[in-house]
Write a protein that holds these residues in place. Sequence first.
Motif, PDB file in Angstrom:
ATOM      1  N   ASP A 132      32.813  53.730  42.618  1.00  0.00           N
ATOM      2  CA  ASP A 132      32.467  54.870  43.468  1.00  0.00           C
ATOM      3  C   ASP A 132      31.580  54.486  44.646  1.00  0.00           C
ATOM      4  O   ASP A 132      31.482  55.237  45.610  1.00  0.00           O
ATOM      5  N   LEU A 133      30.926  53.328  44.543  1.00  0.00           N
ATOM      6  CA  LEU A 133      30.053  52.844  45.604  1.00  0.00           C
ATOM      7  C   LEU A 133      30.377  51.386  45.911  1.00  0.00           C
ATOM      8  O   LEU A 133      31.303  50.811  45.332  1.00  0.00           O
ATOM      9  N   THR A 134      29.607  50.789  46.798  1.00  0.00           N
ATOM     10  CA  THR A 134      29.868  49.430  47.274  1.00  0.00           C
ATOM     11  C   THR A 134      30.045  48.427  46.136  1.00  0.00           C
ATOM     12  O   THR A 134      29.243  48.382  45.202  1.00  0.00           O
ATOM     13  N   VAL A 135      31.091  47.619  46.232  1.00  0.00           N
ATOM     14  CA  VAL A 135      31.277  46.481  45.329  1.00  0.00           C
ATOM     15  C   VAL A 135      30.448  45.327  45.888  1.00  0.00           C
ATOM     16  O   VAL A 135      30.673  44.880  47.017  1.00  0.00           O
ATOM     17  N   ASN A 136      29.491  44.844  45.109  1.00  0.00           N
ATOM     18  CA  ASN A 136      28.561  43.824  45.591  1.00  0.00           C
ATOM     19  C   ASN A 136      29.067  42.401  45.398  1.00  0.00           C
ATOM     20  O   ASN A 136      28.670  41.503  46.140  1.00  0.00           O
ATOM     21  N   GLN A 137      29.911  42.191  44.395  1.00  0.00           N
ATOM     22  CA  GLN A 137      30.433  40.838  44.174  1.00  0.00           C
ATOM     23  C   GLN A 137      31.772  40.889  43.466  1.00  0.00           C
ATOM     24  O   GLN A 137      32.033  41.771  42.638  1.00  0.00           O
ATOM     25  N   LEU A 138      32.627  39.914  43.807  1.00  0.00           N
ATOM     26  CA  LEU A 138      33.937  39.730  43.182  1.00  0.00           C
ATOM     27  C   LEU A 138      34.022  38.300  42.674  1.00  0.00           C
ATOM     28  O   LEU A 138      33.575  37.369  43.342  1.00  0.00           O
ATOM     29  N   ARG A 139      34.625  38.124  41.490  1.00  0.00           N
ATOM     30  CA  ARG A 139      34.794  36.785  40.938  1.00  0.00           C
ATOM     31  C   ARG A 139      36.113  36.707  40.169  1.00  0.00           C
ATOM     32  O   ARG A 139      36.331  37.485  39.241  1.00  0.00           O
ATOM     33  N   PHE A 140      36.973  35.755  40.535  1.00  0.00           N
ATOM     34  CA  PHE A 140      38.148  35.474  39.717  1.00  0.00           C
ATOM     35  C   PHE A 140      37.728  34.637  38.512  1.00  0.00           C
ATOM     36  O   PHE A 140      36.807  33.819  38.591  1.00  0.00           O
ATOM     37  N   SER A 141      38.426  34.840  37.391  1.00  0.00           N
ATOM     38  CA  SER A 141      38.170  34.052  36.195  1.00  0.00           C
ATOM     39  C   SER A 141      38.611  32.610  36.425  1.00  0.00           C
ATOM     40  O   SER A 141      39.397  32.329  37.334  1.00  0.00           O
ATOM     41  N   PRO A 142      38.132  31.671  35.626  1.00  0.00           N
ATOM     42  CA  PRO A 142      38.490  30.268  35.827  1.00  0.00           C
ATOM     43  C   PRO A 142      39.997  30.002  35.817  1.00  0.00           C
ATOM     44  O   PRO A 142      40.475  29.115  36.532  1.00  0.00           O
ATOM     45  N   ASP A 143      40.764  30.775  35.020  1.00  0.00           N
ATOM     46  CA  ASP A 143      42.207  30.561  34.990  1.00  0.00           C
ATOM     47  C   ASP A 143      42.951  31.416  36.015  1.00  0.00           C
ATOM     48  O   ASP A 143      44.174  31.360  36.118  1.00  0.00           O
ATOM     49  N   GLY A 144      42.230  32.227  36.775  1.00  0.00           N
ATOM     50  CA  GLY A 144      42.830  33.006  37.842  1.00  0.00           C
ATOM     51  C   GLY A 144      43.581  34.250  37.416  1.00  0.00           C
ATOM     52  O   GLY A 144      44.171  34.932  38.248  1.00  0.00           O
ATOM     53  N   THR A 145      43.530  34.593  36.129  1.00  0.00           N
ATOM     54  CA  THR A 145      44.311  35.735  35.643  1.00  0.00           C
ATOM     55  C   THR A 145      43.509  37.031  35.588  1.00  0.00           C
ATOM     56  O   THR A 145      44.060  38.079  35.267  1.00  0.00           O
ATOM     57  N   ALA A 146      42.215  36.982  35.882  1.00  0.00           N
ATOM     58  CA  ALA A 146      41.372  38.179  35.816  1.00  0.00           C
ATOM     59  C   ALA A 146      40.414  38.193  36.997  1.00  0.00           C
ATOM     60  O   ALA A 146      40.046  37.141  37.533  1.00  0.00           O
ATOM     61  N   LEU A 147      40.030  39.394  37.402  1.00  0.00           N
ATOM     62  CA  LEU A 147      39.115  39.574  38.520  1.00  0.00           C
ATOM     63  C   LEU A 147      37.965  40.472  38.078  1.00  0.00           C
ATOM     64  O   LEU A 147      38.178  41.575  37.582  1.00  0.00           O
ATOM     65  N   LEU A 148      36.733  39.978  38.261  1.00  0.00           N
ATOM     66  CA  LEU A 148      35.529  40.725  37.924  1.00  0.00           C
ATOM     67  C   LEU A 148      34.942  41.346  39.178  1.00  0.00           C
ATOM     68  O   LEU A 148      34.860  40.696  40.234  1.00  0.00           O
ATOM     69  N   SER A 149      34.525  42.603  39.082  1.00  0.00           N
ATOM     70  CA  SER A 149      33.834  43.263  40.191  1.00  0.00           C
ATOM     71  C   SER A 149      32.589  43.950  39.657  1.00  0.00           C
ATOM     72  O   SER A 149      32.603  44.544  38.578  1.00  0.00           O
ATOM     73  N   VAL A 150      31.484  43.865  40.417  1.00  0.00           N
ATOM     74  CA  VAL A 150      30.238  44.549  40.062  1.00  0.00           C
ATOM     75  C   VAL A 150      29.831  45.418  41.240  1.00  0.00           C
ATOM     76  O   VAL A 150      30.090  45.082  42.398  1.00  0.00           O
TER      77      VAL A 150
END
Length: 266
Positions: free
Chosen positions: A114-132
């Motif tokens: 709902d608000l600004t995404v401060n960081q994005l990170r792909f998992s080491p194998d590239g199959t998942a994406l983390l957002s905070v």
Amino acid sequence: HPPGNLDLPALTETSQLERRSWKSSTVNEISSVISFGSKRSVGPMPLEGELRQNCLWPERVKLYGHGNELSCVTTETSAGIIASASRAQTARDAVIILWDAITGVEMTRLAAHDLTVNQLRFSPDGTALLSVSRDRSFSVFHRKTSSEDRASLFKFELKTRRLEAHARLINAGCWLLGCNVVATGSRDKFVKLFDFDEARADGHSLLESSATTKVQSQKFPSGVSALDSWGLPGIHSQVLAIGLDNGSVVIASVYRLTNLESADVL
């Protein structure tokens, strides 16, 4: 004089000579620079024209899609994916855009915040994406298929959303111990580790804010502004670097035996 400019006397011929002499002596004095306790040699300082010609990367293409200035960007190099997010006050602007790094084409948009995404990170194998995000939640998107078709590489779906993961906005996140543990750091001074394997074994949906996820947490003297991790060869543990708002960096060891056992600050 314009506001903020210093009122300096004009350079005379003598002062110009003194300035050249000062520059020459300065170069000689800095020809040996101490870095992390050891000396390294540097040559004469490069001129601005040389820097512009040799050190700037040429622009290939501009990617347009966000309505506001960007807040974060990350890449998955093996698949050629760029993920980006912008500053946002509404869910509409808080989308994550996946771009094809080869063609520069926008491939898909992911929504979870709902608000600004401060960081994005792909998992080491590239199959998942983390957002905070500033909305105090984090999300994990997983690739839908393992097909070799290039278009399928950009098909991600929301698998995990942890609402109210922290009491205040989340500044940083990273992957730990493969793709099973996520570390998050917040302005509330806490670093938290979320073990997804434990939650799946319990049969809970991580899309629910009340999902039973095994969490380890550690409080620090100041807000957490940055996180990163790296593995230790030969043993099932990782090192977590934690950047704090007060300017210090804390190094922690994270051990995993049968489950997440501890996060010991060194």
